[in-house]
Motif scaffolding. Sequence first.
Motif, PDB file in Angstrom:
ATOM      1  N   ASN A  76       0.809  -1.221   0.000  1.00 48.45           N
ATOM      2  CA  ASN A  76       0.000   0.000   0.000  1.00 48.45           C
ATOM      3  C   ASN A  76       0.843   1.272   0.000  1.00 48.45           C
ATOM      4  N   ARG A  77       2.074   1.187  -0.415  1.00 51.61           N
ATOM      5  CA  ARG A  77       2.972   2.332  -0.301  1.00 51.61           C
ATOM      6  C   ARG A  77       2.454   3.572  -1.024  1.00 51.61           C
ATOM      7  N   ARG A  78       1.819   3.415  -2.192  1.00 54.08           N
ATOM      8  CA  ARG A  78       1.309   4.586  -2.903  1.00 54.08           C
ATOM      9  C   ARG A  78       0.149   5.214  -2.139  1.00 54.08           C
ATOM     10  N   ARG A  79      -0.715   4.396  -1.620  1.00 51.65           N
ATOM     11  CA  ARG A  79      -1.855   4.898  -0.841  1.00 51.65           C
ATOM     12  C   ARG A  79      -1.360   5.640   0.403  1.00 51.65           C
ATOM     13  N   VAL A  80      -0.367   5.083   1.070  1.00 55.54           N
ATOM     14  CA  VAL A  80       0.189   5.730   2.269  1.00 55.54           C
ATOM     15  C   VAL A  80       0.854   7.052   1.889  1.00 55.54           C
ATOM     16  N   ARG A  81       1.539   7.061   0.790  1.00 53.38           N
ATOM     17  CA  ARG A  81       2.259   8.257   0.356  1.00 53.38           C
ATOM     18  C   ARG A  81       1.315   9.378  -0.075  1.00 53.38           C
ATOM     19  N   HIS A  82       0.192   9.045  -0.705  1.00 51.45           N
ATOM     20  CA  HIS A  82      -0.649  10.065  -1.329  1.00 51.45           C
ATOM     21  C   HIS A  82      -1.975  10.333  -0.625  1.00 51.45           C
ATOM     22  N   HIS A  83      -2.311   9.586   0.376  1.00 52.59           N
ATOM     23  CA  HIS A  83      -3.594   9.766   1.073  1.00 52.59           C
ATOM     24  C   HIS A  83      -3.312  10.054   2.543  1.00 52.59           C
ATOM     25  N   ARG A  84      -3.444  11.321   2.908  1.00 51.86           N
ATOM     26  CA  ARG A  84      -3.062  11.769   4.257  1.00 51.86           C
ATOM     27  C   ARG A  84      -3.745  10.986   5.379  1.00 51.86           C
ATOM     28  N   PRO A  85      -5.063  10.742   5.342  1.00 52.08           N
ATOM     29  CA  PRO A  85      -5.671   9.967   6.446  1.00 52.08           C
ATOM     30  C   PRO A  85      -5.061   8.578   6.607  1.00 52.08           C
ATOM     31  N   THR A  86      -4.694   7.960   5.502  1.00 52.59           N
ATOM     32  CA  THR A  86      -4.047   6.647   5.579  1.00 52.59           C
ATOM     33  C   THR A  86      -2.662   6.781   6.193  1.00 52.59           C
ATOM     34  N   ALA A  87      -1.912   7.776   5.767  1.00 53.70           N
ATOM     35  CA  ALA A  87      -0.569   7.984   6.307  1.00 53.70           C
ATOM     36  C   ALA A  87      -0.619   8.214   7.811  1.00 53.70           C
ATOM     37  N   VAL A  88      -1.578   9.017   8.264  1.00 50.30           N
ATOM     38  CA  VAL A  88      -1.714   9.289   9.701  1.00 50.30           C
ATOM     39  C   VAL A  88      -2.053   8.004  10.455  1.00 50.30           C
ATOM     40  N   ALA A  89      -2.987   7.208   9.909  1.00 49.24           N
ATOM     41  CA  ALA A  89      -3.367   5.951  10.565  1.00 49.24           C
ATOM     42  C   ALA A  89      -2.197   4.969  10.604  1.00 49.24           C
ATOM     43  N   VAL A  90      -1.423   4.914   9.538  1.00 47.08           N
ATOM     44  CA  VAL A  90      -0.261   4.009   9.494  1.00 47.08           C
ATOM     45  C   VAL A  90       0.789   4.456  10.508  1.00 47.08           C
ATOM     46  N   LEU A  91       1.006   5.749  10.610  1.00 45.89           N
ATOM     47  CA  LEU A  91       1.947   6.247  11.626  1.00 45.89           C
ATOM     48  C   LEU A  91       1.453   5.907  13.034  1.00 45.89           C
ATOM     49  N   ALA A  92       0.166   6.075  13.271  1.00 48.60           N
ATOM     50  CA  ALA A  92      -0.403   5.737  14.586  1.00 48.60           C
ATOM     51  C   ALA A  92      -0.256   4.241  14.862  1.00 48.60           C
TER      52      ALA A  92
END
Length: 178
Positions: A76-92
Amino acid sequence: MTAWSTVVRATHLTTNAAWFGGSLMGAVGLNPAAEEGDDARERAAIADEGWTRWGPVQGAAVALHLLSGVAILADNRRRVRHHRPTAVAVLAKTALTGAAVALGAETYRVGAAFGEAREAADHDEEARAEARSLAGRLRRLQWVNPVLTGGLLVLDAYLGEQQRGFAGLLDRPSHRPG
């Protein structure tokens, strides 16, 4: 979604469930049940035996959870890179996972020290005081992993909801066909 992705996601969720469930069972069932032993040595032996049997399963679950998490992140690297809510959830999720691993290790360390102090407590006043201190710390720590791994389950549900289309399978259609 490929069959491989499904296997990896299923592994990620079931290993988190095992990690969460084992930690919760220890806090709710095993540790209180061990208190039913006749003396300190027997109580320590009961708890130690239960955790010794569960430890390899829990360790394998944690290891597979971490590995499958890395595989999901790569997928899901592209989704994490380009979709802020996903990136925040992955960081959490990453922060919660790191905290759960670190605090799980600390709980294990404190539990082992508690078992040793408890065994010596029958004939050693210093060990008795140390056992009391460690017991209080362990009572608090034993609830940390179920809380953290439960949080991981919630974040997984959140991330799954992000992948749904506009109408889920059980949602009412917003308009009538034809």
